[in-house]
Scaffold this motif. Structure first.
Motif, mmCIF file in Angstrom:
data_model
loop_
_atom_site.group_PDB
_atom_site.id
_atom_site.type_symbol
_atom_site.label_atom_id
_atom_site.label_comp_id
_atom_site.label_asym_id
_atom_site.label_seq_id
_atom_site.Cartn_x
_atom_site.Cartn_y
_atom_site.Cartn_z
ATOM 1 N N ARG A 2 17.485 -13.201 -6.324
ATOM 2 C CA ARG A 2 17.755 -11.690 -7.369
ATOM 3 C C ARG A 2 16.133 -11.351 -7.561
ATOM 4 O O ARG A 2 15.682 -10.064 -7.394
ATOM 5 N N MET A 3 15.301 -12.316 -7.432
ATOM 6 C CA MET A 3 13.819 -12.166 -7.592
ATOM 7 C C MET A 3 13.296 -11.575 -6.114
ATOM 8 O O MET A 3 12.373 -10.563 -6.336
ATOM 9 N N GLY A 4 13.791 -11.913 -5.105
ATOM 10 C CA GLY A 4 13.435 -11.508 -4.043
ATOM 11 C C GLY A 4 13.683 -10.016 -3.676
ATOM 12 O O GLY A 4 13.013 -9.208 -3.090
ATOM 13 N N LYS A 5 15.063 -9.793 -4.179
ATOM 14 C CA LYS A 5 15.755 -8.482 -3.951
ATOM 15 C C LYS A 5 14.687 -7.482 -5.160
ATOM 16 O O LYS A 5 14.402 -6.303 -4.476
ATOM 17 N N TRP A 6 14.523 -7.965 -6.177
ATOM 18 C CA TRP A 6 13.599 -6.999 -7.015
ATOM 19 C C TRP A 6 12.224 -6.821 -6.353
ATOM 20 O O TRP A 6 11.645 -5.625 -6.619
ATOM 21 N N GLN A 7 11.708 -7.795 -5.979
ATOM 22 C CA GLN A 7 10.297 -7.883 -5.399
ATOM 23 C C GLN A 7 10.256 -6.675 -4.005
ATOM 24 O O GLN A 7 9.401 -5.742 -4.025
ATOM 25 N N THR A 8 11.483 -6.728 -3.392
ATOM 26 C CA THR A 8 11.472 -5.775 -2.182
ATOM 27 C C THR A 8 11.743 -4.513 -2.579
ATOM 28 O O THR A 8 10.923 -3.565 -2.127
ATOM 29 N N GLU A 9 12.623 -4.264 -3.493
ATOM 30 C CA GLU A 9 12.895 -3.002 -4.170
ATOM 31 C C GLU A 9 11.507 -2.367 -4.831
ATOM 32 O O GLU A 9 11.204 -1.318 -4.649
ATOM 33 N N GLN A 10 10.730 -3.204 -5.276
ATOM 34 C CA GLN A 10 9.425 -2.734 -5.998
ATOM 35 C C GLN A 10 8.470 -2.293 -4.884
ATOM 36 O O GLN A 10 7.787 -1.445 -5.012
ATOM 37 N N ARG A 11 8.247 -3.052 -3.960
ATOM 38 C CA ARG A 11 7.654 -2.896 -2.717
ATOM 39 C C ARG A 11 7.904 -1.524 -2.130
ATOM 40 O O ARG A 11 7.058 -0.729 -1.861
ATOM 41 N N LEU A 12 9.080 -1.369 -1.781
ATOM 42 C CA LEU A 12 9.668 -0.172 -1.203
ATOM 43 C C LEU A 12 9.392 1.133 -1.924
ATOM 44 O O LEU A 12 9.004 2.318 -1.530
ATOM 45 N N ARG A 13 9.578 1.121 -3.371
ATOM 46 C CA ARG A 13 9.448 2.089 -4.238
ATOM 47 C C ARG A 13 7.657 2.406 -4.237
ATOM 48 O O ARG A 13 7.216 3.390 -4.962
ATOM 49 N N GLY A 14 6.938 1.380 -3.913
ATOM 50 C CA GLY A 14 5.355 1.409 -4.151
ATOM 51 C C GLY A 14 4.772 1.283 -5.625
ATOM 52 O O GLY A 14 3.630 1.438 -5.792
ATOM 53 N N LYS A 15 5.742 0.755 -6.205
ATOM 54 C CA LYS A 15 5.264 0.420 -7.667
ATOM 55 C C LYS A 15 4.360 -1.037 -7.561
ATOM 56 O O LYS A 15 3.464 -0.992 -8.515
ATOM 57 N N ARG A 16 4.727 -2.079 -6.985
ATOM 58 C CA ARG A 16 3.921 -3.172 -7.167
ATOM 59 C C ARG A 16 3.834 -4.079 -6.087
ATOM 60 O O ARG A 16 4.637 -3.922 -4.992
ATOM 61 N N PRO A 17 2.893 -4.647 -5.898
ATOM 62 C CA PRO A 17 2.663 -5.531 -4.528
ATOM 63 C C PRO A 17 3.686 -6.676 -4.684
ATOM 64 O O PRO A 17 4.244 -7.121 -5.785
ATOM 65 N N MET A 18 3.813 -7.274 -3.725
ATOM 66 C CA MET A 18 4.624 -8.629 -3.679
ATOM 67 C C MET A 18 3.943 -9.481 -4.527
ATOM 68 O O MET A 18 2.793 -10.015 -4.512
ATOM 69 N N LEU A 19 4.849 -10.402 -5.341
ATOM 70 C CA LEU A 19 4.050 -11.395 -6.080
ATOM 71 C C LEU A 19 4.470 -12.733 -5.172
ATOM 72 O O LEU A 19 5.109 -12.951 -4.462
#
Length: 92
Positions: free
Chosen positions: A71-88
């Motif tokens: 779930r964390m990996g999916k959330w990170q990918t979604e955030q990166r694709l939206r351009g909101k956050r870099p990968m943690l």
């Protein structure tokens, strides 16, 4: 569903063992039928152990941890694709 499948499989394996055990030739020395019977019994017991492991849920904590990581990996990918956050990065 997965637990039900394991219970049904475990029941079938145990039924197969109860049926086959009297027909196996064990104790006749080191002959081909004895070797086959011993190997067959070992294989059947490995199957029983695997299904019991699943039914009892021994590794439930590990499964939950893997779900959380996924779930964390999916959330990170979604955030990166939206351009909101870099990968943690993972903490060690």
């Amino acid at each position: 569903m997965k637990g039900t499948r394991s219970i049904v499989s475990l029941s079938l394996i145990l039924g197969m063992l109860v049926y086959a055990l009297p027909h196996l030739h064990i104790g006749g020395g080191f002959t081909l039928p004895t070797v086959f019977a011993v190997l067959w019994l070992l294989f059947a017991l490995i199957l029983v152990a695997a299904h019991l492991y699943d039914v009892i849920g021994v590794d439930e904590a590990g499964r939950e941890e893997m779900r959380r990581i996924g779930r964390m990996g999916k959330w990170q990918t979604e955030q990166r694709l939206r351009g909101k956050r870099p990968m943690l990065s993972a903490k060690k």
